[in-house]
Design a protein around this motif. Structure first.
Motif, PDB file in Angstrom:
ATOM      1  N   UNK A   1      67.145  20.896  -4.327  1.00  0.00           N
ATOM      2  CA  UNK A   1      67.987  19.972  -3.563  1.00  0.00           C
ATOM      3  C   UNK A   1      69.423  20.121  -4.040  1.00  0.00           C
ATOM      4  N   UNK A   2      70.327  20.369  -3.102  1.00  0.00           N
ATOM      5  CA  UNK A   2      71.738  20.545  -3.414  1.00  0.00           C
ATOM      6  C   UNK A   2      72.479  19.200  -3.390  1.00  0.00           C
ATOM      7  N   UNK A   3      73.713  19.214  -3.841  1.00  0.00           N
ATOM      8  CA  UNK A   3      74.481  17.975  -3.973  1.00  0.00           C
ATOM      9  C   UNK A   3      74.754  17.290  -2.642  1.00  0.00           C
ATOM     10  N   UNK A   4      74.712  18.039  -1.535  1.00  0.00           N
ATOM     11  CA  UNK A   4      74.925  17.455  -0.208  1.00  0.00           C
ATOM     12  C   UNK A   4      73.617  17.068   0.476  1.00  0.00           C
ATOM     13  N   UNK A   5      72.500  17.211  -0.244  1.00  0.00           N
ATOM     14  CA  UNK A   5      71.197  16.843   0.313  1.00  0.00           C
ATOM     15  C   UNK A   5      70.431  17.980   0.939  1.00  0.00           C
ATOM     16  N   UNK A   6      71.038  19.157   1.097  1.00  0.00           N
ATOM     17  CA  UNK A   6      70.324  20.302   1.660  1.00  0.00           C
ATOM     18  C   UNK A   6      69.149  20.682   0.765  1.00  0.00           C
ATOM     19  N   UNK A   7      68.040  21.036   1.397  1.00  0.00           N
ATOM     20  CA  UNK A   7      66.818  21.402   0.686  1.00  0.00           C
ATOM     21  C   UNK A   7      66.522  22.877   0.911  1.00  0.00           C
TER      22      UNK A   7
ATOM     23  N   UNK B   1      65.992  21.658   5.492  1.00  0.00           N
ATOM     24  CA  UNK B   1      66.161  20.262   5.873  1.00  0.00           C
ATOM     25  C   UNK B   1      67.205  19.616   4.991  1.00  0.00           C
ATOM     26  N   UNK B   2      67.409  18.328   5.201  1.00  0.00           N
ATOM     27  CA  UNK B   2      68.369  17.576   4.402  1.00  0.00           C
ATOM     28  C   UNK B   2      67.807  16.180   4.163  1.00  0.00           C
ATOM     29  N   UNK B   3      67.820  15.744   2.916  1.00  0.00           N
ATOM     30  CA  UNK B   3      67.174  14.468   2.609  1.00  0.00           C
ATOM     31  C   UNK B   3      67.996  13.260   3.035  1.00  0.00           C
ATOM     32  N   UNK B   4      69.174  13.483   3.586  1.00  0.00           N
ATOM     33  CA  UNK B   4      69.895  12.376   4.209  1.00  0.00           C
ATOM     34  C   UNK B   4      69.286  12.046   5.568  1.00  0.00           C
ATOM     35  N   UNK B   5      68.463  12.967   6.098  1.00  0.00           N
ATOM     36  CA  UNK B   5      67.855  12.770   7.411  1.00  0.00           C
ATOM     37  C   UNK B   5      66.339  12.669   7.376  1.00  0.00           C
ATOM     38  N   UNK B   6      65.704  13.219   6.352  1.00  0.00           N
ATOM     39  CA  UNK B   6      64.239  13.200   6.285  1.00  0.00           C
ATOM     40  C   UNK B   6      63.802  13.249   4.829  1.00  0.00           C
TER      41      UNK B   6
END
Length: 336
Positions: free
Chosen positions: A273-279, A293-298
């Motif tokens: 997981x990156x600092x911007x939420x990218x997985x 994906x991105x954990x800001x959305x899922x």
């Protein structure tokens, strides 16, 4: 097909006291720890597909104090391409990751990916938060230049269980070539301070590892590296070289073997997981191109169990790489 190769099979490990470390972790956590290690090994052989990753890696800052030629931080054009514009992973995002990991009993976490974690001013506090919320095995990999006694003690008090030094050299002369802007003497002093502190406090944890990525600048020191560090630390790892497209193929040492029939087991065990939420599915530099994906959305669980991720796992098991970056990565590996 000939015998497949995985990351685990390409790694050469010289285990001095790792069994003592494993015994201590088992003493602390019992069956939960031994079951985690069993499942981790099975997943690495494509025999177990967890519902939630067994291991999370956090790239909390896309920064490093060095510019090594084998690393994305030494390849400035590519580094700029994958910049997230986040100096540090926001605390609320970090805590979201930890709390979801706790919800699914995630056993292991690394506070690094391709970054230098000691650049985080509140790293120890983040380690302590993860430990409080159920993570057993808590890692950092570092070049060691910033691991002064104050930082080292704070990490140990927070509950860090493994400190992994990436050194790649046995002498200052070679170190200057493989790790520009680093200080070999400083790293050795920091390493020795850690070992002396553990000894003075009669500590088994954290486990201390040093690693050596083979390339043309350091291959002549391989035996000396093993001889030098096997006397000091819990385990030594010798790692092969992964070229990044055609940017650093000049680092491939003469006599290194090009790995064929590579089956990537990274997506079977972990998420990055990156600092911007990218997985991402792996910590390879090629992995920056594979955002799942991105954990800001899922949620992490939803990303890990999405069709695309399942497809990656089962394709990789068969050495099938449909994504161009994954295909390039699978052909980039060299070993001694």
């Amino acid at each position: 097909m000939n015998k497949i190769e995985t990351q685990d099979r390409l790694l050469k490990r010289y285990d001095m006291t790792l069994s003592v470390i494993e015994a201590e972790m088992t003493k602390l956590y019992g069956e939960r720890y031994t079951e985690y290690r069993r499942r981790y090994a099975l997943a690495g052989e494509f025999q177990y597909e967890p519902e939630f990753p067994l291991y999370l890696m956090l790239e909390q800052t896309y920064r490093c104090d060095l510019k090594c030629p084998s690393c994305i931080h030494g390849l400035l054009e590519y580094k700029r391409r994958f910049n997230t514009d986040y100096n540090v992973m926001p605390r609320n995002l970090f805590e979201q990751i930890i709390l979801e990991g706790e919800q699914y009993n995630c056993p292991s976490i690394a506070f690094h990916s391709n970054d230098e974690p000691l650049l985080l001013k509140d790293l120890s506090d983040r380690v302590a938060f993860a430990k409080k919320h159920g993570f057993m095995d808590l890692f950092i990999a570092t070049n060691g230049n910033l691991l002064n006694p104050r930082v080292m003690k704070s990490l140990i008090e927070a509950g860090i269980t493994r400190i992994l030094f990436s050194i790649d050299a046995a002498t200052s002369e070679t170190y200057e070539k493989v790790r520009p802007f680093g200080n070999f003497s400083l790293v050795m002093n920091n390493l020795n301070d850690l070992l002396e502190y553990k000894k003075s406090k009669r500590l088994i944890l954290p486990a201390v590892r040093v690693s050596f990525v083979v390339n043309k600048f350091n291959i002549h020191e391989l035996k000396l590296f093993i001889k030098t560090f096997s006397k000091l630390v819990d385990y030594v790892e010798i790692q092969g070289f992964s070229a990044y497209y055609n940017t650093n193929t000049y680092l491939i040492a003469q006599g290194m073997e090009h790995v064929k029939n590579f089956a990537c087991n990274e997506p079977w065990r972990k998420l990055i997981i990156r600092a911007n939420g990218d997985v991402l599915p792996c910590c390879s530099f090629y992995g920056y191109e594979v955002v799942l994906g991105n954990i800001l959305r899922e949620s992490l669980k939803d990303i890990f169990n999405a069709y695309q991720y399942h497809q990656l796992r089962h394709d990789f098991k068969k050495c099938i790489y449909r994504l161009s970056s994954c295909l390039a990565c699978s052909k980039s590996l060299y070993r001694i």
